[in-house]
Motif scaffolding. Structure first.
Motif, PDB file in Angstrom:
ATOM      1  N   ARG A 225      32.874 -40.158  30.549  1.00 30.86           N
ATOM      2  CA  ARG A 225      33.507 -39.757  31.811  1.00 30.86           C
ATOM      3  C   ARG A 225      34.930 -40.316  31.935  1.00 30.86           C
ATOM      4  O   ARG A 225      35.867 -39.535  32.126  1.00 30.86           O
ATOM      5  CB  ARG A 225      32.638 -40.182  32.990  1.00 30.86           C
ATOM      6  CG  ARG A 225      33.221 -39.858  34.341  1.00 30.86           C
ATOM      7  CD  ARG A 225      32.354 -40.384  35.453  1.00 30.86           C
ATOM      8  NE  ARG A 225      31.096 -39.688  35.593  1.00 30.86           N
ATOM      9  CZ  ARG A 225      30.955 -38.513  36.230  1.00 30.86           C
ATOM     10  NH1 ARG A 225      32.003 -37.936  36.751  1.00 30.86           N
ATOM     11  NH2 ARG A 225      29.781 -37.947  36.317  1.00 30.86           N
ATOM     12  N   VAL A 239      44.328 -41.487  40.284  1.00 26.74           N
ATOM     13  CA  VAL A 239      43.925 -40.941  41.587  1.00 26.74           C
ATOM     14  C   VAL A 239      42.477 -40.453  41.557  1.00 26.74           C
ATOM     15  O   VAL A 239      41.890 -40.213  42.603  1.00 26.74           O
ATOM     16  CB  VAL A 239      44.860 -39.807  42.077  1.00 26.74           C
ATOM     17  CG1 VAL A 239      46.274 -40.332  42.214  1.00 26.74           C
ATOM     18  CG2 VAL A 239      44.804 -38.597  41.191  1.00 26.74           C
ATOM     19  N   LEU A 240      41.896 -40.329  40.377  1.00 24.49           N
ATOM     20  CA  LEU A 240      40.473 -40.002  40.297  1.00 24.49           C
ATOM     21  C   LEU A 240      39.622 -41.266  40.180  1.00 24.49           C
ATOM     22  O   LEU A 240      38.429 -41.210  39.903  1.00 24.49           O
ATOM     23  CB  LEU A 240      40.206 -39.058  39.130  1.00 24.49           C
ATOM     24  CG  LEU A 240      40.746 -37.646  39.348  1.00 24.49           C
ATOM     25  CD1 LEU A 240      40.711 -36.841  38.061  1.00 24.49           C
ATOM     26  CD2 LEU A 240      39.966 -36.918  40.437  1.00 24.49           C
ATOM     27  N   GLY A 241      40.270 -42.413  40.363  1.00 25.44           N
ATOM     28  CA  GLY A 241      39.518 -43.642  40.499  1.00 25.44           C
ATOM     29  C   GLY A 241      39.415 -44.508  39.255  1.00 25.44           C
ATOM     30  O   GLY A 241      38.690 -45.494  39.252  1.00 25.44           O
TER      31      GLY A 241
ATOM     32  N   GLY B  52      48.613 -44.364  45.840  1.00 27.89           N
ATOM     33  CA  GLY B  52      48.337 -45.541  45.026  1.00 27.89           C
ATOM     34  C   GLY B  52      48.903 -45.570  43.619  1.00 27.89           C
ATOM     35  O   GLY B  52      48.526 -46.431  42.839  1.00 27.89           O
ATOM     36  N   PRO B  73      41.233 -48.742  42.405  1.00 27.70           N
ATOM     37  CA  PRO B  73      41.486 -47.303  42.304  1.00 27.70           C
ATOM     38  C   PRO B  73      40.263 -46.481  42.674  1.00 27.70           C
ATOM     39  O   PRO B  73      40.361 -45.430  43.311  1.00 27.70           O
ATOM     40  CB  PRO B  73      41.849 -47.118  40.830  1.00 27.70           C
ATOM     41  CG  PRO B  73      42.376 -48.435  40.393  1.00 27.70           C
ATOM     42  CD  PRO B  73      41.636 -49.467  41.202  1.00 27.70           C
ATOM     43  N   LYS B  74      39.087 -46.983  42.301  1.00 28.35           N
ATOM     44  CA  LYS B  74      37.877 -46.214  42.546  1.00 28.35           C
ATOM     45  C   LYS B  74      37.546 -46.136  44.028  1.00 28.35           C
ATOM     46  O   LYS B  74      37.235 -45.062  44.560  1.00 28.35           O
ATOM     47  CB  LYS B  74      36.719 -46.833  41.773  1.00 28.35           C
ATOM     48  CG  LYS B  74      35.552 -45.920  41.612  1.00 28.35           C
ATOM     49  CD  LYS B  74      34.683 -46.396  40.484  1.00 28.35           C
ATOM     50  CE  LYS B  74      33.515 -45.467  40.301  1.00 28.35           C
ATOM     51  NZ  LYS B  74      32.737 -45.831  39.131  1.00 28.35           N
ATOM     52  N   ARG B  76      39.600 -46.429  46.444  1.00 32.58           N
ATOM     53  CA  ARG B  76      40.615 -45.594  47.075  1.00 32.58           C
ATOM     54  C   ARG B  76      40.322 -44.118  46.827  1.00 32.58           C
ATOM     55  O   ARG B  76      40.428 -43.282  47.727  1.00 32.58           O
ATOM     56  CB  ARG B  76      41.993 -45.979  46.543  1.00 32.58           C
ATOM     57  CG  ARG B  76      43.136 -45.392  47.344  1.00 32.58           C
ATOM     58  CD  ARG B  76      44.452 -46.066  46.982  1.00 32.58           C
ATOM     59  NE  ARG B  76      44.594 -46.184  45.548  1.00 32.58           N
ATOM     60  CZ  ARG B  76      45.006 -47.272  44.921  1.00 32.58           C
ATOM     61  NH1 ARG B  76      45.354 -48.336  45.590  1.00 32.58           N
ATOM     62  NH2 ARG B  76      45.092 -47.301  43.605  1.00 32.58           N
ATOM     63  N   ALA B  77      39.919 -43.791  45.585  1.00 35.33           N
ATOM     64  CA  ALA B  77      39.701 -42.383  45.228  1.00 35.33           C
ATOM     65  C   ALA B  77      38.501 -41.775  45.952  1.00 35.33           C
ATOM     66  O   ALA B  77      38.370 -40.566  46.032  1.00 35.33           O
ATOM     67  CB  ALA B  77      39.529 -42.246  43.709  1.00 35.33           C
ATOM     68  N   SER B 104      34.063 -38.014  39.937  1.00 31.95           N
ATOM     69  CA  SER B 104      34.090 -39.307  39.234  1.00 31.95           C
ATOM     70  C   SER B 104      34.125 -40.541  40.115  1.00 31.95           C
ATOM     71  O   SER B 104      33.403 -41.502  39.854  1.00 31.95           O
ATOM     72  CB  SER B 104      35.266 -39.347  38.253  1.00 31.95           C
ATOM     73  OG  SER B 104      34.951 -38.554  37.149  1.00 31.95           O
ATOM     74  N   PRO B 105      34.954 -40.557  41.176  1.00 34.67           N
ATOM     75  CA  PRO B 105      34.981 -41.786  41.978  1.00 34.67           C
ATOM     76  C   PRO B 105      33.637 -42.127  42.623  1.00 34.67           C
ATOM     77  O   PRO B 105      33.412 -43.264  43.019  1.00 34.67           O
ATOM     78  CB  PRO B 105      36.047 -41.501  43.041  1.00 34.67           C
ATOM     79  CG  PRO B 105      36.491 -40.116  42.871  1.00 34.67           C
ATOM     80  CD  PRO B 105      35.976 -39.597  41.586  1.00 34.67           C
ATOM     81  N   LYS B 107      30.773 -41.892  41.038  1.00 32.03           N
ATOM     82  CA  LYS B 107      29.800 -42.076  39.958  1.00 32.03           C
ATOM     83  C   LYS B 107      30.034 -43.389  39.237  1.00 32.03           C
ATOM     84  O   LYS B 107      31.156 -43.860  39.137  1.00 32.03           O
ATOM     85  CB  LYS B 107      29.994 -40.955  38.921  1.00 32.03           C
ATOM     86  CG  LYS B 107      29.774 -39.577  39.469  1.00 32.03           C
ATOM     87  CD  LYS B 107      28.329 -39.291  39.422  1.00 32.03           C
ATOM     88  CE  LYS B 107      27.976 -38.091  40.246  1.00 32.03           C
ATOM     89  NZ  LYS B 107      26.546 -37.900  40.277  1.00 32.03           N
ATOM     90  N   PHE B 109      30.382 -45.125  35.618  1.00 37.04           N
ATOM     91  CA  PHE B 109      31.120 -44.445  34.561  1.00 37.04           C
ATOM     92  C   PHE B 109      30.221 -43.761  33.531  1.00 37.04           C
ATOM     93  O   PHE B 109      30.609 -42.813  32.890  1.00 37.04           O
ATOM     94  CB  PHE B 109      32.130 -45.380  33.886  1.00 37.04           C
ATOM     95  CG  PHE B 109      31.524 -46.514  33.139  1.00 37.04           C
ATOM     96  CD1 PHE B 109      31.028 -46.315  31.863  1.00 37.04           C
ATOM     97  CD2 PHE B 109      31.457 -47.788  33.692  1.00 37.04           C
ATOM     98  CE1 PHE B 109      30.464 -47.352  31.159  1.00 37.04           C
ATOM     99  CE2 PHE B 109      30.883 -48.830  32.998  1.00 37.04           C
ATOM    100  CZ  PHE B 109      30.395 -48.604  31.726  1.00 37.04           C
TER     101      PHE B 109
END
Lengths: 346, 258
Positions: A225, A239-241, B52, B73-74, B76-77, B104-105, B107, B109
Motif C-alpha cells: 500500500r 496528503v494521502l497520509g 501540510g 501525515p496520516k 491529517r489525511a 489509505s489514511p 488503513k 499499511f
C-alpha cells in the motif's frame, strides 16, 4: 450503480499469470539441472530430486554441483527483479535498476575489498562479504540519489547519468582493488564481479541470500500500500497520509540490503531489475501487491534460463551470465526508452 | 463530515520573503471559502501550509481546535483531503486503483481494501462522472478526466475539510460547474483557490482576497468583489453587477481603453 468488471475476471487472469510463471520456473529449473557438459535425462533429474533411488554418478552432479547454482539463480533473479520494481517506485522512474544506478557496483566494491583484505576469516564469504556489499550498495544509492535530486524533483536523465557515472567509478575501483592484490585468481574474480555470474554457488553460501530474499520480499509485499502511494509523488503520498521521507529511507535501506546480499553471491548481474518489472507491469498492472510476486517469479525464470545459456553456449567455457543479460537487456532497454509515450518524463 | 478551520497569523517565508503574511481566516462547518488574487499572491503557498506539505514559519492552522501542523501525515489525511499539484502518476495504475488510494489514511499499511472501500471508490467515480473509465490506465486519461479522478480520490478520503487549488483547471465549463457543485454539496468544509472570479462569486459563501501574501479583503462575494477592489488588486477596470438569475455578483472585465 456499481459498474465493476465481473470480480472473477481480474483474479482469474492473475492466477493464470502466476500459474504460467510457476510452470516456466519448474521447467527452467529441471532444464538447468539436466543440461550441461553431462546431459542427464529430465526423468532421472526428477527421480533424484524426489529422493528416488539412483545409484549413478548423476546424483552428485545434480545435487551438489548444479542444484546450488540453479537455486542461486532463482534467488538472485527474484531478488534483483523485486529490488528493481521497488527502486522504480521509489524514484518514480521506469529506468531505475540496481545495476544502472550503480548500486550493484557499490556492492561489488564492498565485497571485493573484504575478499582481498581477507576480513572476517572463516566467515568471509558467508557474512563479511554480504555485509560489506550491503554497505557499498547503500553508499552508492545515497550518492546517486543525492546527485540526481534537485529541489525535491528528480529527472530520469539526471538519475541515469548519475547512476552510470557512479557505476563506472565503482566498478573501476573494484577492478583496481582486485588487481593490486596481485593474486592471479583475483583477475578472474574481477571479471566475475563486474559482469556477474553464478559459478561460485555453494550450498554454504545459499542460506543468507535465501533468507534475505524471503523476508525482504514478504516485507515489501506487506508494504504494497505505501509503495503504491509513492507512485502518487512525494506531495501526493504525503496528503494521502504517508510519512514519505521516513518510508523512503526505510525502503532505501531494504533495497540496498537485498542488492548487497545478491551481489555478494553473484556479482553485478545487470538488466534483470530493469526489464522484469516492466514486463510484469504490462502483465498485471502497477499495483505492488499483485506486481511483486509476479516480478519475483519472472526474475527467477529469466536468470535460471540465462544461466543455462551461459553454461552451454560456449561450453566448456562458462560465460559470465551478466554478459548475456547485458547483451539481450541492453537493446531491450533502448527499445523501452524509445517507446516512452509522447510528453511523458523519461 | 465537516469541521471549523481557523488560521491564526499563518505566515510562510522563503529566502527572506514572506510569501504568506499573517493570514487570519475562519471557515465555519460546511462553508465554502474562496481564496482569490493575482498569480503569485500566495494562494498556493497558503493552501500547502494548510494541507501540510509546507511548514509555516509562524502561526497556526486549527481544525476544530486541533493543530493541523503537529499532526502526523496520516492523522491529517483522515480529516483533510486535497488534489496535489504533482499528481501526474505515470505508472499504469487503473483509475479505480488511483481513486481507491484515498482509503489509505484509514488503513493500517498492510491492510487490503474491503468491499466497503471498493464501494466508496465506485460511488466517488460515479459522482465525478467517470465510472465508465474505472478500468482505464490513469496515464491514458485527458487532463480533465485526471482532475476529476483526483477529486474523486479526495472524496474517498471522507475528509472534514477539502483544500483544493484551482480544482477546475483543465476542465470544460460543464465539468467546472459540476465539480464545484459537487464540492459545495459534499457536506465538507471547503477552502478553494479559484482563478475565475465569477465561479468564486457564485460558489463561495465567503471570499478572501490575497495580494502579495496578505489578505486584503474578506467577506461575502457581494462585499468583496467590487469594481474598486478589482482595480486596486488586479489593476483592471471591471463592471460588477448582481446577476438576476443567480443573485451572485457578476464580473465583466473591460479592455483598458474602454
Amino acid at each position: 450503480m456499481t459498474r465493476t468488471t465481473p470480480p472473477g475476471h481480474g483474479r482469474l487472469r492473475y492466477t493464470l499469470v502466476l500459474g504460467c510463471l510457476a510452470a516456466a520456473l519448474a521447467t527452467a529449473v529441471v532444464a538447468g539441472l539436466a543440461l550441461g557438459s553431462v546431459r542427464i535425462p529430465p526423468g532421472q533429474v526428477i527421480t533424484i530430486l524426489t529422493g528416488g533411488a539412483d545409484p549413478g554418478p548423476f546424483r552428485t552432479i545434480v545435487l551438489d554441483v548444479r542444484l546450488p547454482r540453479v537455486l542461486l539463480g532463482v534467488i538472485v533473479g527474484a531478488g534483483l527483479a523485486v529490488v528493481g520494481t521497488v527502486l522504480q517506485a521509489l524514484v518514480r522512474n521506469r529506468l531505475a535498476d540496481p545495476f544502472l544506478l550503480g548500486i550493484s557496483s557499490g556492492a561489488s566494491a564492498g565485497a571485493a575489498l573484504v575478499m582481498v583484505l581477507g576480513i572476517g576469516g572463516g566467515i568471509t564469504t558467508t557474512v563479511a562479504m554480504p555485509a560489506a556489499a550491503f554497505a557499498g550498495s547503500l553508499l552508492a544509492l545515497a550518492l546517486v540519489y543525492g546527485l540526481a535530486r534537485r529541489r525535491g524533483a528528480m529527472t530520469g536523465g539526471r538519475l541515469v547519468l548519475a547512476g552510470v557515472a557512479v557505476a563506472y567509478i565503482l566498478s573501476a575501483l573494484t577492478t583496481l582493488i582486485l588487481i593490486v592484490s596481485a593474486r592471479p585468481e583475483h583477475f578472474q574474480e574481477a571479471m566475475y564481479w563486474t559482469f556477474g555470474g553464478l559459478g561460485s554457488a555453494r550450498w554454504s553460501t545459499l542460506l543468507l541470500p535465501a533468507v534475505v530474499l524471503t523476508l525482504g520480499t514478504a516485507l515489501l509485499i506487506a508494504l504494497a500500500r505505501p509503495l503504491d502511494l509513492l507512485l502518487a509523488g512525494e506531495e501526493g503520498a504525503t496528503v494521502l497520509g504517508l510519512d514519505s521521507s521516513r518510508f523512503r529511507a526505510a525502503v532505501f535501506v531494504l533495497a540496498s540490503l537485498v542488492t548487497g546480499v545478491m551481489v555478494a553471491a553473484s556479482g553485478a548481474v545487470g538488466f534483470i531489475g530493469l526489464l522484469v518489472p516492466h514486463a510484469a507491469r504490462m502483465a498485471v498492472g502497477a499495483s505492488h501487491r499483485a506486481l511483486l510476486p509476479v516480478a519475483a517469479l519472472g526474475g527467477a525464470v529469466i536468470l535460471v534460463a540465462a544461466d543455462l545459456a551461459a553454461r552451454t553456449v560456449a561450453a566448456p567455457q562458462d560465460v559470465p551470465v551478466g554478459v548475456l543479460t547485458a547483451l539481450t537487456g541492453g537493446p531491450a532497454f533502448l527499445w523501452l526508452m524509445r517507446r516512452r509515450p509522447e510528453g511523458a518524463p523519461v | 463530515m465537516t469541521a471549523t478551520l481557523r488560521l491564526e497569523g499563518l505566515s510562510y517565508a522563503a529566502d527572506g520573503r514572506r510569501l504568506v503574511d499573517s493570514a487570519d481566516l475562519t471557515a465555519a462547518p460546511g462553508e465554502t471559502v474562496g481564496l482569490v488574487g493575482p498569480n503569485g499572491s500566495g494562494k498556493t503557498t497558503l493552501l500547502r501550509c494548510v494541507y501540510g506539505t509546507l511548514r509555516p514559519s509562524h502561526g497556526r492552522a486549527l481544525l476544530d481546535g486541533d493543530d493541523l501542523l503537529t499532526m502526523t501525515p496520516k492523522a491529517r489525511a483522515r480529516r483533510v483531503a486535497t488534489v496535489p499539484q504533482d499528481g501526474q502518476l505515470d505508472f499504469e495504475l487503473t483509475v479505480r486503483e488511483v481513486v481507491a488510494m484515498g482509503r489509505s489514511p484509514h488503513k493500517r499499511f498492510w491492510e487490503a481494501d474491503t468491499a466497503a472501500d471498493a464501494d466508496l471508490a465506485e460511488a466517488a467515480l460515479d459522482r465525478v462522472g467517470i465510472a465508465a473509465l474505472a478500468d482505464r490506465a490513469f496515464p491514458s486519461l485527458s487532463g480533465g478526466e485526471r482532475q476529476r479522478a483526483l477529486v474523486a480520490r479526495a472524496l474517498v478520503q471522507r475528509p472534514a475539510l477539502l483544500v483544493l487549488d484551482e480544482p477546475t483547471n483543465h476542465l470544460d465549463i460543464r465539468y467546472q460547474l459540476e465539480i464545484l457543485t459537487l464540492i459545495r454539496e459534499s457536506g465538507t468544509t471547503n477552502l478553494l483557490a479559484l482563478h475565475d472570479l465569477n465561479l468564486a462569486a457564485y460558489y463561495c459563501d465567503r471570499v478572501h482576497v490575497l495580494q502579495e501574501g496578505r489578505i486584503v479583503a474578506s467577506g461575502t462575494p457581494h462585499e468583496v468583489l467590487t469594481a474598486e477592489l478589482l482595480a486596486t488588486v488586479y489593476g483592471v477596470t471591471a463592471e460588477v453587477s448582481t446577476h438576476p438569475a443567480t443573485g451572485a455578483p457578476t464580473v465583466v472585465y473591460l479592455p483598458p481603453s474602454a
